[in-house]
Design a protein around this motif. Sequence first.
Motif, PDB file in Angstrom:
ATOM      1  N   LEU A 180      18.974   0.163 -11.688  1.00  0.00           N
ATOM      2  CA  LEU A 180      18.602   0.919 -10.658  1.00  0.00           C
ATOM      3  C   LEU A 180      17.940   2.300 -11.099  1.00  0.00           C
ATOM      4  CD1 LEU A 180      20.567   0.825  -6.977  1.00  0.00           C
ATOM      5  CD2 LEU A 180      18.375  -0.989  -8.042  1.00  0.00           C
ATOM      6  N   GLN A 181      16.248   2.423 -10.609  1.00  0.00           N
ATOM      7  CA  GLN A 181      16.350   3.925 -10.293  1.00  0.00           C
ATOM      8  C   GLN A 181      15.351   4.719  -9.793  1.00  0.00           C
ATOM      9  OE1 GLN A 181      13.629   1.667 -13.780  1.00  0.00           O
ATOM     10  NE2 GLN A 181      12.490   1.597 -13.081  1.00  0.00           N
ATOM     11  N   VAL A 182      15.295   6.257  -9.744  1.00  0.00           N
ATOM     12  CA  VAL A 182      14.840   7.017  -8.548  1.00  0.00           C
ATOM     13  C   VAL A 182      13.275   7.355  -9.718  1.00  0.00           C
ATOM     14  CG1 VAL A 182      16.349   8.729  -9.113  1.00  0.00           C
ATOM     15  CG2 VAL A 182      15.162   8.529  -6.950  1.00  0.00           C
ATOM     16  N   VAL A 183      12.412   7.481  -8.447  1.00  0.00           N
ATOM     17  CA  VAL A 183      11.560   8.155  -9.166  1.00  0.00           C
ATOM     18  C   VAL A 183      11.285   9.662  -8.635  1.00  0.00           C
ATOM     19  CG1 VAL A 183       8.788   8.985  -7.473  1.00  0.00           C
ATOM     20  CG2 VAL A 183      10.375   6.581  -7.472  1.00  0.00           C
ATOM     21  N   THR A 184      10.737  10.122 -10.298  1.00  0.00           N
ATOM     22  CA  THR A 184      11.219  11.480 -10.294  1.00  0.00           C
ATOM     23  C   THR A 184      10.195  12.200  -9.653  1.00  0.00           C
ATOM     24  OG1 THR A 184      10.270  11.227 -12.200  1.00  0.00           O
ATOM     25  CG2 THR A 184      13.127  11.203 -12.331  1.00  0.00           C
ATOM     26  N   PRO A 185      10.214  13.670  -9.510  1.00  0.00           N
ATOM     27  CA  PRO A 185       8.683  14.635  -9.275  1.00  0.00           C
ATOM     28  C   PRO A 185       7.918  14.568 -10.710  1.00  0.00           C
ATOM     29  CG  PRO A 185      11.149  15.836  -8.302  1.00  0.00           C
ATOM     30  CD  PRO A 185      11.817  14.473  -9.572  1.00  0.00           C
ATOM     31  N   ALA A 186       7.371  14.827 -10.080  1.00  0.00           N
ATOM     32  CA  ALA A 186       5.842  15.014 -10.844  1.00  0.00           C
ATOM     33  C   ALA A 186       5.878  16.302 -12.193  1.00  0.00           C
ATOM     34  CB  ALA A 186       4.539  14.629 -10.412  1.00  0.00           C
ATOM     35  N   LYS A 187       5.786  15.673 -13.193  1.00  0.00           N
ATOM     36  CA  LYS A 187       5.133  17.426 -13.867  1.00  0.00           C
ATOM     37  C   LYS A 187       4.401  16.766 -15.044  1.00  0.00           C
ATOM     38  CE  LYS A 187       9.426  15.482 -16.730  1.00  0.00           C
ATOM     39  NZ  LYS A 187      10.300  16.056 -17.129  1.00  0.00           N
ATOM     40  N   THR A 188       3.918  17.564 -15.943  1.00  0.00           N
ATOM     41  CA  THR A 188       2.705  17.356 -16.543  1.00  0.00           C
ATOM     42  C   THR A 188       3.547  17.359 -18.071  1.00  0.00           C
ATOM     43  OG1 THR A 188       1.649  18.735 -15.301  1.00  0.00           O
ATOM     44  CG2 THR A 188       1.086  18.413 -17.591  1.00  0.00           C
ATOM     45  N   ILE A 189       2.895  16.306 -18.925  1.00  0.00           N
ATOM     46  CA  ILE A 189       2.958  16.424 -19.857  1.00  0.00           C
ATOM     47  C   ILE A 189       2.397  16.461 -20.662  1.00  0.00           C
ATOM     48  CG2 ILE A 189       3.532  13.840 -21.542  1.00  0.00           C
ATOM     49  CD1 ILE A 189       3.614  11.699 -19.082  1.00  0.00           C
TER      50      ILE A 189
ATOM     51  N   THR B   9       0.690  -1.388   0.036  1.00  0.00           N
ATOM     52  CA  THR B   9       0.118  -0.176   0.138  1.00  0.00           C
ATOM     53  C   THR B   9       0.932   1.153  -0.302  1.00  0.00           C
ATOM     54  OG1 THR B   9       0.041   0.143   2.819  1.00  0.00           O
ATOM     55  CG2 THR B   9      -2.046  -1.486   0.966  1.00  0.00           C
ATOM     56  N   GLN B  10       2.091   1.150   0.251  1.00  0.00           N
ATOM     57  CA  GLN B  10       2.673   2.709  -0.726  1.00  0.00           C
ATOM     58  C   GLN B  10       3.300   2.726  -1.292  1.00  0.00           C
ATOM     59  OE1 GLN B  10       4.656   3.951   2.542  1.00  0.00           O
ATOM     60  NE2 GLN B  10       5.235   5.373   0.533  1.00  0.00           N
ATOM     61  N   PRO B  11       2.688   4.271  -1.296  1.00  0.00           N
ATOM     62  CA  PRO B  11       2.508   4.341  -2.758  1.00  0.00           C
ATOM     63  C   PRO B  11       4.127   5.546  -3.276  1.00  0.00           C
ATOM     64  CG  PRO B  11       0.678   6.063  -1.727  1.00  0.00           C
ATOM     65  CD  PRO B  11       1.795   4.722  -0.534  1.00  0.00           C
ATOM     66  N   LEU B  12       4.402   5.058  -4.926  1.00  0.00           N
ATOM     67  CA  LEU B  12       6.127   5.356  -5.041  1.00  0.00           C
ATOM     68  C   LEU B  12       6.207   7.169  -4.768  1.00  0.00           C
ATOM     69  CD1 LEU B  12       6.504   3.395  -7.897  1.00  0.00           C
ATOM     70  CD2 LEU B  12       7.173   2.821  -5.776  1.00  0.00           C
ATOM     71  N   LEU B  13       7.277   7.244  -3.657  1.00  0.00           N
ATOM     72  CA  LEU B  13       7.331   8.590  -3.720  1.00  0.00           C
ATOM     73  C   LEU B  13       8.781   9.320  -4.569  1.00  0.00           C
ATOM     74  CD1 LEU B  13       6.507   9.013  -0.044  1.00  0.00           C
ATOM     75  CD2 LEU B  13       4.639   9.627  -1.401  1.00  0.00           C
ATOM     76  N   PRO B  14       8.840  10.644  -4.556  1.00  0.00           N
ATOM     77  CA  PRO B  14       9.975  11.156  -4.931  1.00  0.00           C
ATOM     78  C   PRO B  14      11.141  10.554  -4.579  1.00  0.00           C
ATOM     79  CG  PRO B  14       8.329  13.040  -5.774  1.00  0.00           C
ATOM     80  CD  PRO B  14       7.557  11.705  -4.364  1.00  0.00           C
ATOM     81  N   GLY B  15      11.962  10.201  -5.045  1.00  0.00           N
ATOM     82  CA  GLY B  15      13.337  10.414  -4.316  1.00  0.00           C
ATOM     83  C   GLY B  15      13.917   8.952  -4.085  1.00  0.00           C
ATOM     84  N   MET B  16      12.285   8.071  -4.016  1.00  0.00           N
ATOM     85  CA  MET B  16      12.417   6.431  -4.101  1.00  0.00           C
ATOM     86  C   MET B  16      13.851   5.944  -4.934  1.00  0.00           C
ATOM     87  SD  MET B  16       8.874   5.121  -2.161  1.00  0.00           S
ATOM     88  CE  MET B  16       8.311   5.066  -0.612  1.00  0.00           C
ATOM     89  N   ILE B  17      14.323   4.620  -4.315  1.00  0.00           N
ATOM     90  CA  ILE B  17      14.666   4.158  -5.277  1.00  0.00           C
ATOM     91  C   ILE B  17      14.688   3.112  -5.223  1.00  0.00           C
ATOM     92  CG2 ILE B  17      17.264   3.271  -6.042  1.00  0.00           C
ATOM     93  CD1 ILE B  17      18.576   5.959  -4.513  1.00  0.00           C
ATOM     94  N   VAL B  18      14.524   2.479  -6.728  1.00  0.00           N
ATOM     95  CA  VAL B  18      13.450   0.619  -6.832  1.00  0.00           C
ATOM     96  C   VAL B  18      15.071  -0.031  -7.564  1.00  0.00           C
ATOM     97  CG1 VAL B  18      11.224   1.583  -5.254  1.00  0.00           C
ATOM     98  CG2 VAL B  18      12.068   1.848  -8.342  1.00  0.00           C
ATOM     99  N   SER B  19      14.379  -0.622  -7.133  1.00  0.00           N
ATOM    100  CA  SER B  19      15.313  -1.734  -9.103  1.00  0.00           C
ATOM    101  C   SER B  19      14.227  -2.252  -9.298  1.00  0.00           C
ATOM    102  CB  SER B  19      16.221  -3.164  -8.035  1.00  0.00           C
ATOM    103  OG  SER B  19      14.755  -4.343  -7.848  1.00  0.00           O
ATOM    104  N   ASN B  20      14.384  -2.336 -10.667  1.00  0.00           N
ATOM    105  CA  ASN B  20      13.452  -2.703 -11.895  1.00  0.00           C
ATOM    106  C   ASN B  20      14.289  -4.208 -12.779  1.00  0.00           C
ATOM    107  OD1 ASN B  20      12.047  -3.009 -14.641  1.00  0.00           O
ATOM    108  ND2 ASN B  20      12.726  -1.216 -15.448  1.00  0.00           N
TER     109      ASN B  20
END
Length: 603
Positions: free
Chosen positions: A528-537, A500-511
């Motif tokens: 490894l990859q890091v979650v980026t801040p939200a931006k409008t596409i 239930t933990q949302p992926l937040l900016p700054g979190m590092i996760v493996s793929n």
Amino acid sequence: MRQTFDETTDPSFGAKHLPLVRAKMAEQGLDGFLVPHEDEHQNEYLPEANDRLAWLTGFTGSAGAGVVMQDRAAVFTDGRYTVQVKAQVDAGHFELRDLVEGGVPTYLEQVPKGAVIGYDPRLHSPDALATLRRAAAKAGAELKPVQANPVDLAWGDERPAQPTAPVVPHPERYSGESSASKRARIGEAVAKAGADAAVLTAPASIAWLFNVRGGDVIRTPLPLAQAIVESDGRARLFLDPAKVTNELPGWLGDAVQLEAPEALPSSLEVLSGRRVLIDPAQSSAWYLDRLEEAGATVVRGMDPCTLPRATKNAVEIEGSRQAHIRDGAALARFLHWVDTVAQIELPDERTVVEALERFREETGALKDLSFDTIAGVGPNGALPHYRPVTRTIRRMEPGSLLLVDGGGQYLDGTTDVTRTMAIGEPSADQRRMFTLVLKGHIAMATVRFPAGTTGHQLDALARLPMWMAGLDYDHGTGHGVGSYLGVHEGPQRIAKAVNTQPLLPGMIVSNEPGYYREGHWGIRIETLQVVTPAKTIPGGERPMHGFEQLTFAPLDRRLIDVDLLTAAERAYVDAYHAETLAKVGPLLDGEVKAWLEAQCRPL
């Protein structure tokens, strides 16, 4: 850097140690005793003095459990250690059982009615213990806490001393925030949770909060310690005086009181009448029992350091970038070695492991490995977390695949990367399966998702190309990673299991999707990859998060079936390789740089 308990631990441990433990159990009136892998700090990797399961059974994996009865015993491991446990544990003395399918609870449901099963409350979390109690109750058995651990008593004078590695400052140029600032934030979180103070027992939280690192635990720079943090940010840190360096008191400051571990029980008692936050998933039952006995009101909740530690700040993210570039150069040298020298000499898996470690050491910045390197040739590669052990080591052979998964601990970051390489000319089938895994990997690397999305919700993206072919893999797609801390860090995760933990900016996760053909070979691609801040596409209506790639190491071109990739997927591979060359290339020269340039040319 290698573990003191070697992976070839004598399988006769059980024959030698079981009678000693059973004698101590009998003295306490116990019919059985639970031996978890975890220690007093719920660590994944353990100091030798706390690796009770290894001493008892010979098994040295990072996940497992044991149950000792007076007439029988069992060792439980998961699918990562199927080969290793058979090589290390005497099946004549221990039944080898699955940790996940049924596990210890199912075993307890089958013990004799009236049996008294002992457990050490310092080694079990309350949540885990509740499950075990329910299982024992079904059998009409009793779970009984012990004051003295029978394994420790049996180990006796031969048990190694507790580690006393010096605890050293972790400067703000790596941490990005002062300990005082962190303690103020955590104090506010404690108050918000309705508590007056928090008891911290997770070494990673101690290391993060006080901006210190240690050397008590192999593969992770942790100090074994506990802390009590007040809602105003003041703290008491319980640390063996032998670990305290001359610079440490000044580094911690006047708001942090250093005390010996022996003072912890009495310090818990003086919390009587106060509301105390503690994490029942990370702290052992002993702490909750002592607090309740003292008359404190226990507030159960997540360790307040967990989320701030997982969401890396700008300094930590930049440190991770630099650590991965440095590590990428070591990986390039290793992959060049595999593609040239090793293709001719066809070394065994142990030699492969030693080669990768050597290239990382040559960076001059490696503090430790982030976990024991996995290297599997052919059928061994089909075991997702295989480790080369003496009885199972294979040599590279033409027509097979080599899967290597390893990582490093650097002051500025922790790395973890897997690459699969062809030995000789790959078959069309191997290329097809590798490319399906690659397609899932690309999907996870390029996804965009709104705030509130969990890793559980994204997991299917990495599996979809394989599902469409009637295939799957039986492990998670991604785990969290620390900043010069644990290579496995929560609470974030990408997996089928609900999280239930949302992926937040700054979190590092493996793929790391994979494919494993039992008895033949395995494939995994991990970055490894890091979650980026939200931006409008452009053209979009809602801000979206994404992932920035941190790991840069070339893929084996021979294993890519370009015809199976879409134009967008080919563009991703070309862009990834171009970025790898741009970032890692300047650290290389000569043959290795020329090799990397060839590997990174457009598909």
